[in-house]
Motif scaffolding. Structure first.
Motif, PDB file in Angstrom:
ATOM      1  N   GLN A   1       0.872  -1.179   0.000  1.00  0.00           N
ATOM      2  CA  GLN A   1       0.000   0.000   0.000  1.00  0.00           C
ATOM      3  C   GLN A   1       0.904   1.221   0.000  1.00  0.00           C
ATOM      4  OE1 GLN A   1      -3.201   0.862   0.182  1.00  0.00           O
ATOM      5  NE2 GLN A   1      -4.338  -1.003   0.510  1.00  0.00           N
ATOM      6  N   SER A   2       1.588   1.451  -1.126  1.00  0.00           N
ATOM      7  CA  SER A   2       2.565   2.535  -1.117  1.00  0.00           C
ATOM      8  C   SER A   2       1.883   3.902  -1.003  1.00  0.00           C
ATOM      9  CB  SER A   2       3.465   2.460  -2.342  1.00  0.00           C
ATOM     10  OG  SER A   2       2.677   2.391  -3.491  1.00  0.00           O
ATOM     11  N   ASP A   3       0.646   4.028  -1.517  1.00  0.00           N
ATOM     12  CA  ASP A   3      -0.041   5.317  -1.384  1.00  0.00           C
ATOM     13  C   ASP A   3      -0.402   5.618   0.075  1.00  0.00           C
ATOM     14  OD1 ASP A   3      -1.742   3.176  -1.646  1.00  0.00           O
ATOM     15  OD2 ASP A   3      -3.084   4.115  -3.099  1.00  0.00           O
ATOM     16  N   LEU A   4      -0.676   4.558   0.836  1.00  0.00           N
ATOM     17  CA  LEU A   4      -0.972   4.756   2.254  1.00  0.00           C
ATOM     18  C   LEU A   4       0.313   5.101   3.022  1.00  0.00           C
ATOM     19  CD1 LEU A   4      -3.436   4.708   4.049  1.00  0.00           C
ATOM     20  CD2 LEU A   4      -3.046   2.297   4.503  1.00  0.00           C
ATOM     21  N   TYR A   5       1.399   4.456   2.638  1.00  0.00           N
ATOM     22  CA  TYR A   5       2.698   4.793   3.239  1.00  0.00           C
ATOM     23  C   TYR A   5       3.018   6.268   2.972  1.00  0.00           C
ATOM     24  CZ  TYR A   5       7.657   4.857   4.268  1.00  0.00           C
ATOM     25  OH  TYR A   5       8.879   5.191   4.800  1.00  0.00           O
ATOM     26  N   ASP A   6       2.857   6.682   1.730  1.00  0.00           N
ATOM     27  CA  ASP A   6       3.157   8.076   1.364  1.00  0.00           C
ATOM     28  C   ASP A   6       2.271   9.060   2.137  1.00  0.00           C
ATOM     29  OD1 ASP A   6       5.026   7.141  -0.407  1.00  0.00           O
ATOM     30  OD2 ASP A   6       3.737   7.349  -2.175  1.00  0.00           O
ATOM     31  N   LEU A   7       1.006   8.709   2.294  1.00  0.00           N
ATOM     32  CA  LEU A   7       0.079   9.580   3.018  1.00  0.00           C
ATOM     33  C   LEU A   7       0.482   9.717   4.486  1.00  0.00           C
ATOM     34  CD1 LEU A   7      -2.579  11.220   3.315  1.00  0.00           C
ATOM     35  CD2 LEU A   7      -3.753   9.050   3.745  1.00  0.00           C
ATOM     36  N   LEU A   8       0.795   8.587   5.110  1.00  0.00           N
ATOM     37  CA  LEU A   8       1.171   8.638   6.528  1.00  0.00           C
ATOM     38  C   LEU A   8       2.472   9.415   6.703  1.00  0.00           C
ATOM     39  CD1 LEU A   8       0.646   7.835   9.461  1.00  0.00           C
ATOM     40  CD2 LEU A   8       1.820   5.674   9.031  1.00  0.00           C
ATOM     41  N   LYS A   9       3.419   9.184   5.809  1.00  0.00           N
ATOM     42  CA  LYS A   9       4.714   9.867   5.874  1.00  0.00           C
ATOM     43  C   LYS A   9       4.512  11.378   5.682  1.00  0.00           C
ATOM     44  CE  LYS A   9       9.406   9.762   5.332  1.00  0.00           C
ATOM     45  NZ  LYS A   9       9.619  10.998   4.655  1.00  0.00           N
ATOM     46  N   PHE A  10       3.700  11.746   4.687  1.00  0.00           N
ATOM     47  CA  PHE A  10       3.424  13.168   4.443  1.00  0.00           C
ATOM     48  C   PHE A  10       2.788  13.805   5.677  1.00  0.00           C
ATOM     49  CE2 PHE A  10       0.608  16.642   3.428  1.00  0.00           C
ATOM     50  CZ  PHE A  10       1.374  17.448   2.600  1.00  0.00           C
ATOM     51  N   SER A  11       1.823  13.111   6.274  1.00  0.00           N
ATOM     52  CA  SER A  11       1.085  13.658   7.421  1.00  0.00           C
ATOM     53  C   SER A  11       1.998  13.818   8.632  1.00  0.00           C
ATOM     54  CB  SER A  11      -0.101  12.750   7.762  1.00  0.00           C
ATOM     55  OG  SER A  11      -0.918  12.569   6.630  1.00  0.00           O
ATOM     56  N   LEU A  12       2.860  12.842   8.876  1.00  0.00           N
ATOM     57  CA  LEU A  12       3.787  12.930  10.006  1.00  0.00           C
ATOM     58  C   LEU A  12       4.795  14.064   9.783  1.00  0.00           C
ATOM     59  CD1 LEU A  12       4.414   9.105  10.592  1.00  0.00           C
ATOM     60  CD2 LEU A  12       3.223  10.643  12.165  1.00  0.00           C
ATOM     61  N   ASP A  13       5.297  14.174   8.564  1.00  0.00           N
ATOM     62  CA  ASP A  13       6.232  15.265   8.244  1.00  0.00           C
ATOM     63  C   ASP A  13       5.571  16.624   8.470  1.00  0.00           C
ATOM     64  OD1 ASP A  13       8.576  13.903   7.564  1.00  0.00           O
ATOM     65  OD2 ASP A  13       7.941  13.603   5.486  1.00  0.00           O
ATOM     66  N   ALA A  14       4.335  16.760   7.972  1.00  0.00           N
ATOM     67  CA  ALA A  14       3.629  18.038   8.089  1.00  0.00           C
ATOM     68  C   ALA A  14       3.343  18.377   9.556  1.00  0.00           C
ATOM     69  CB  ALA A  14       2.316  17.985   7.288  1.00  0.00           C
TER      70      ALA A  14
END
Ligand SMILES: [Zn+2]
Length: 259
Positions: free
Chosen positions: A113-126
């Motif tokens: 689920q790379s899109d979910l990984y990217d979303l979680l990573k983006f949200s944590l970074d933000a």
């Protein structure tokens, strides 16, 4: 030599025996996996900082040699981001904990689920950088999580008469939890009793953060009212759909009330 190396976000860590931890990661290349970190309680140095909740690390893993059904072994982990600005703030920690609990509960193992990984990573970074308010990051995370998970709430047009959000005249619109759809006031008598009424302005903003390029998310301005309504909607809709309330979400509600 490890069998595979990947970037990963730590979703959950539980003690196993006197020395070990069993850890769930959301990995970039393999979806959610469970691994055993042997002797991790004793040799803190080996995994220094990399075994904290929602930290991002580059992990090295080996498959079990003797017992083929055994857990994957975590042989090494290099911390990439420990998100200090999240960790030392109780609200930020509550939000991040909610997101990882949600993903841990919902996602099956070994489903990429790379899109979910990217979303979680983006949200944590933000959340860590603080350039978007934590409330807005959480709305963005939740609405996009729902889309990626296949629940795809329709906030684009009335489920029944198909009138688009922009063309619905009323200022308040019913959101039906069962269907995950909006229903305009003209059609509302046919809708189910599960749901809530929400203002058109809030729905438009949610639609915007769900559909626009995520890198532009810092441009959206939510009013306090829209944030409150968006939270009420998504934090009720998600547990309704998944069929479970989340401990971290209960904690978040409690600290909001105390503030
Ligand atoms: Zn309608």
């Amino acid at each position: 030599m490890p069998d595979f190396i990947t970037d990963a976000i730590l979703l959950r860590k539980i003690e196993y025996g006197d020395h070990d931890y069993i850890i769930s990661f959301l990995t970039e290349s393999r979806g959610k996996i469970s691994v055993i970190a042997k002797n991790a309680k004793k040799s803190i140095k080996r995994f220094s900082g990399a075994l904290d909740l929602f930290s991002v690390s580059n992990i090295q893993c080996t498959f079990p040699k003797k017992n083929k059904n055994g857990l994957i072994i975590l042989s090494g982990a290099d911390l990439e981001n420990g998100f200090v600005n999240i960790r030392y703030d109780v609200f930020n920690t509550a939000y991040a904990s909610f997101w990882v609990e949600l993903i841990h509960y919902w996602l099956e193992e070994d489903k990429v689920q790379s899109d979910l990984y990217d979303l979680l990573k983006f949200s944590l970074d933000a959340l860590n950088e603080g350039n978007i308010s934590k409330e807005v990051v959480s709305l963005l995370f939740q609405i996009r999580f729902m889309s990626i998970s296949g629940f795809s709430p329709n906030i684009e047009n009335c489920e029944i008469c198909k009138k688009s959000l922009d063309h619905i005249e009323q200022k308040h619109i019913r959101f039906d939890f069962k269907e995950g759809r909006i229903i305009c006031q003209n059609c509302v008598k046919i809708g189910s009793k599960y749901g809530m009424t929400i203002s058109k302005g809030t729905l438009k903003q949610l639609f915007w953060i769900n559909n626009n390029d995520i890198s532009r998310a810092d441009r959206i301005r939510f009013s306090k009212f829209a944030i409150k309504e968006g939270e009420m909607l998504l934090e009720a809709f998600i547990p309704f759909h998944i069929g479970r309330d989340f401990k971290s979400l209960q904690f978040l509600r409690r600290i909001r009330q105390e503030r």
